[in-house]
Write a protein that holds these residues in place. Structure first.
Motif, PDB file in Angstrom:
ATOM      1  N   HIS A  82      21.676 -90.117  65.438  1.00 17.92           N
ATOM      2  CA  HIS A  82      22.454 -90.298  63.855  1.00 17.92           C
ATOM      3  C   HIS A  82      23.502 -90.893  64.301  1.00 17.92           C
ATOM      4  N   ASN A  83      23.566 -91.918  65.129  1.00 13.88           N
ATOM      5  CA  ASN A  83      24.757 -92.719  65.408  1.00 13.88           C
ATOM      6  C   ASN A  83      26.122 -92.214  65.399  1.00 13.88           C
ATOM      7  N   GLN A  84      26.139 -90.762  65.847  1.00 13.40           N
ATOM      8  CA  GLN A  84      27.422 -90.137  65.769  1.00 13.40           C
ATOM      9  C   GLN A  84      27.953 -90.006  67.305  1.00 13.40           C
ATOM     10  N   ARG A  85      29.168 -89.738  67.430  1.00 11.36           N
ATOM     11  CA  ARG A  85      29.744 -89.696  68.552  1.00 11.36           C
ATOM     12  C   ARG A  85      29.956 -88.361  68.950  1.00 11.36           C
ATOM     13  N   LEU A  86      29.366 -87.722  69.946  1.00 15.27           N
ATOM     14  CA  LEU A  86      29.495 -86.265  70.076  1.00 15.27           C
ATOM     15  C   LEU A  86      29.875 -86.035  71.588  1.00 15.27           C
ATOM     16  N   ALA A  87      30.935 -85.358  71.897  1.00 17.56           N
ATOM     17  CA  ALA A  87      31.235 -84.915  73.272  1.00 17.56           C
ATOM     18  C   ALA A  87      30.386 -83.561  73.870  1.00 17.56           C
ATOM     19  N   VAL A  88      29.771 -83.606  74.755  1.00 22.95           N
ATOM     20  CA  VAL A  88      29.020 -82.037  75.125  1.00 22.95           C
ATOM     21  C   VAL A  88      29.463 -81.832  76.467  1.00 22.95           C
ATOM     22  N   ALA A  89      29.271 -80.336  76.682  1.00 26.31           N
ATOM     23  CA  ALA A  89      29.623 -79.936  77.754  1.00 26.31           C
ATOM     24  C   ALA A  89      28.803 -78.561  78.046  1.00 26.31           C
ATOM     25  N   ALA A  90      28.253 -78.153  79.077  1.00 26.88           N
ATOM     26  CA  ALA A  90      27.473 -76.988  79.540  1.00 26.88           C
ATOM     27  C   ALA A  90      28.671 -75.847  79.701  1.00 26.88           C
ATOM     28  N   GLY A  91      28.765 -74.953  79.124  1.00 32.56           N
ATOM     29  CA  GLY A  91      29.642 -73.916  79.621  1.00 32.56           C
ATOM     30  C   GLY A  91      29.543 -72.668  78.953  1.00 32.56           C
ATOM     31  N   SER A  92      30.454 -71.755  79.123  1.00 32.95           N
ATOM     32  CA  SER A  92      30.100 -70.343  78.661  1.00 32.95           C
ATOM     33  C   SER A  92      31.330 -70.012  77.666  1.00 32.95           C
ATOM     34  N   ALA A  93      30.896 -69.349  76.619  1.00 34.85           N
ATOM     35  CA  ALA A  93      32.000 -69.036  75.507  1.00 34.85           C
ATOM     36  C   ALA A  93      32.981 -67.933  75.986  1.00 34.85           C
ATOM     37  N   VAL A  94      32.348 -67.226  77.197  1.00 32.15           N
ATOM     38  CA  VAL A  94      33.771 -66.342  77.749  1.00 32.15           C
ATOM     39  C   VAL A  94      34.733 -66.990  78.451  1.00 32.15           C
ATOM     40  N   ALA A  95      34.294 -68.187  79.081  1.00 37.00           N
ATOM     41  CA  ALA A  95      35.494 -68.755  79.917  1.00 37.00           C
ATOM     42  C   ALA A  95      35.086 -70.559  79.359  1.00 37.00           C
ATOM     43  N   LEU A  96      35.884 -70.851  78.236  1.00 36.70           N
ATOM     44  CA  LEU A  96      35.723 -72.204  77.781  1.00 36.70           C
ATOM     45  C   LEU A  96      36.546 -73.049  78.818  1.00 36.70           C
ATOM     46  N   PRO A  97      35.708 -74.224  79.227  1.00 35.54           N
ATOM     47  CA  PRO A  97      36.355 -75.031  80.042  1.00 35.54           C
ATOM     48  C   PRO A  97      37.499 -75.989  79.264  1.00 35.54           C
ATOM     49  N   PHE A  98      38.356 -75.785  78.418  1.00 38.83           N
ATOM     50  CA  PHE A  98      39.420 -76.535  78.059  1.00 38.83           C
ATOM     51  C   PHE A  98      40.613 -75.739  77.914  1.00 38.83           C
ATOM     52  N   ALA A  99      41.627 -76.622  77.711  1.00 40.87           N
ATOM     53  CA  ALA A  99      43.006 -76.265  77.863  1.00 40.87           C
ATOM     54  C   ALA A  99      43.392 -75.426  76.472  1.00 40.87           C
ATOM     55  N   SER A 100      44.311 -74.614  76.676  1.00 40.83           N
ATOM     56  CA  SER A 100      44.911 -73.939  75.632  1.00 40.83           C
ATOM     57  C   SER A 100      45.317 -74.799  74.636  1.00 40.83           C
ATOM     58  N   ALA A 101      45.183 -74.365  73.342  1.00 39.73           N
ATOM     59  CA  ALA A 101      45.611 -75.116  71.853  1.00 39.73           C
ATOM     60  C   ALA A 101      45.186 -76.467  71.902  1.00 39.73           C
ATOM     61  N   SER A 102      43.864 -76.780  72.627  1.00 44.75           N
ATOM     62  CA  SER A 102      43.199 -78.237  72.556  1.00 44.75           C
ATOM     63  C   SER A 102      42.561 -78.541  71.432  1.00 44.75           C
ATOM     64  N   PHE A 103      42.172 -77.603  70.299  1.00 44.87           N
ATOM     65  CA  PHE A 103      41.432 -77.870  69.257  1.00 44.87           C
ATOM     66  C   PHE A 103      41.915 -77.560  67.867  1.00 44.87           C
ATOM     67  N   ASP A 104      41.779 -78.254  67.058  1.00 47.28           N
ATOM     68  CA  ASP A 104      42.462 -77.906  65.490  1.00 47.28           C
ATOM     69  C   ASP A 104      41.506 -77.051  64.949  1.00 47.28           C
ATOM     70  N   SER A 105      40.284 -76.744  65.137  1.00 49.69           N
ATOM     71  CA  SER A 105      39.307 -75.833  64.506  1.00 49.69           C
ATOM     72  C   SER A 105      38.186 -75.658  65.308  1.00 49.69           C
TER      73      SER A 105
END
Ligand SMILES: C[S@@+](CC[C@H](N)C(=O)[O-])C[C@H]1O[C@@H](n2cnc3c(N)ncnc32)[C@H](O)[C@@H]1O
Length: 277
Positions: A82-105
């Motif tokens: 659909h011509n969309q840009r999407l970043a994806v990662a495999a990982g678990s909801a119980v240990a998200l592989p992202f820094a704290s406060a790194s998303f707006d929603s």
């Protein structure tokens, strides 16, 4: 469609259920602004991303994660198609592989119903959301499935289904919380997310004549898939009884003259919160 005779959880969401009203709600709840980073936890095959993408929100940075690699790969393919840009990662909801406060929603749809560490996952949602950011969880109450059938054999098949899924649950080393939907506001509060709104979305299925071949086949396949050689004697016995009750019900439904009705419904609870400072 939902089918309580096929699954103990609300598995069958996506295209049949996910209508424009729900996409509208999702967009309003997440309140995206240009440049915002938005995380979808348990993205599946990318239904949300494609639906949101149709709203031409090209300046958003959408990030999607799922436990299963094949699912994130499917989501990435869908988005690219659909011509969309999407970043994806495999990982678990119980240990998200992202820094704290790194998303707006941050949001999850029909995912926490599968997670064993429910409270840990909600606190992870809180952790990766910036202060003031939005958190949305849309989950069912799998303990509250309502069923009505005009055929007594349908009533018995539902009772046999309840005994079967109860046996499956007892045999599992650990089972996720099946009342997750209505518990979300309290869980949000304990993880530092202020509950702002809860919206209820009914999910239902009605047959006014015997369900078609595919439905009966899916019902039988669901029982068979859980009666593995490793299944406990309890599960095997309850599974055989359920399969037999399904046979009787199918015959009765197909033979029914006059009014036949099979109705089922449940609710999805959409809990919106705001990450505290
Ligand atoms: C019912 S599907 C919902 C998919 C998508 N959110 C939707 O509504 O179309 C549940 C998804 O949650 C994923 N899932 C289950 N446990 C998970 C976990 N601990 N962490 C991340 N994803 C998980 C599954 O792999 C599956 O893709």
């Amino acid at each position: 469609m939902i089918d309580v005779l096929t699954s103990a959880t609300l598995k069958h969401l996506r295209e049949d259920w996910w209508n424009d009203d729900f996409t509208d709600f999702l967009m309003a709840a997440l309140a995206p602004r240009p440049g915002n980073r938005i995380l979808d936890i348990g993205c599946g095959a990318g239904t949300a991303e494609v639906r949101m993408g149709r709203r031409h929100l090209s300046q958003l940075q959408l990030v999607s994660i799922d436990l299963r690699f094949d699912r994130v790969a499917a989501a990435a393919r869908q988005a690219a198609g659909h011509n969309q840009r999407l970043a994806v990662a495999a990982g678990s909801a119980v240990a998200l592989p992202f820094a704290s406060a790194s998303f707006d929603s941050v949001y999850a749809v029909a995912v926490l119903q599968h997670v064993l560490d429910l409270s840990g996952s909600v606190c992870e949602m809180a952790r990766v959301t910036r202060p003031g950011g939005r958190v949305l969880a849309v989950e069912p109450d799998n303990s509250a499935r309502h069923w009505y059938c005009s055929e007594p054999a349908g009533v018995e098949a539902y009772a046999a289904r309840n005994r079967f899924f109860a046996a499956v649950r007892r045999a599992a080393p650990a089972a996720p919380d099946d009342t997750v939907g209505p518990r979300m506001p309290a869980l949000f509060a304990t993880c530092g997310i202020e509950p702002v709104e809860v919206r209820l979305f009914p999910v239902s299925s009605v047959h006014l004549s015997s369900p078609g071949d595919q439905v009966w086949a899916a019902r039988r396949a669901a029982v068979a898939s859980l009666m593995t050689p490793a299944a406990s004697p309890d599960v095997i016995e309850a599974g055989r009884a359920f399969a037999a009750a399904l046979d009787v019900y199918e015959q009765a439904a197909r033979a029914a003259t006059g009014a036949f009705v099979e109705m089922q419904y449940t609710m999805l609870f959409a809990t919106l919160g705001q990450r505290g400072a």
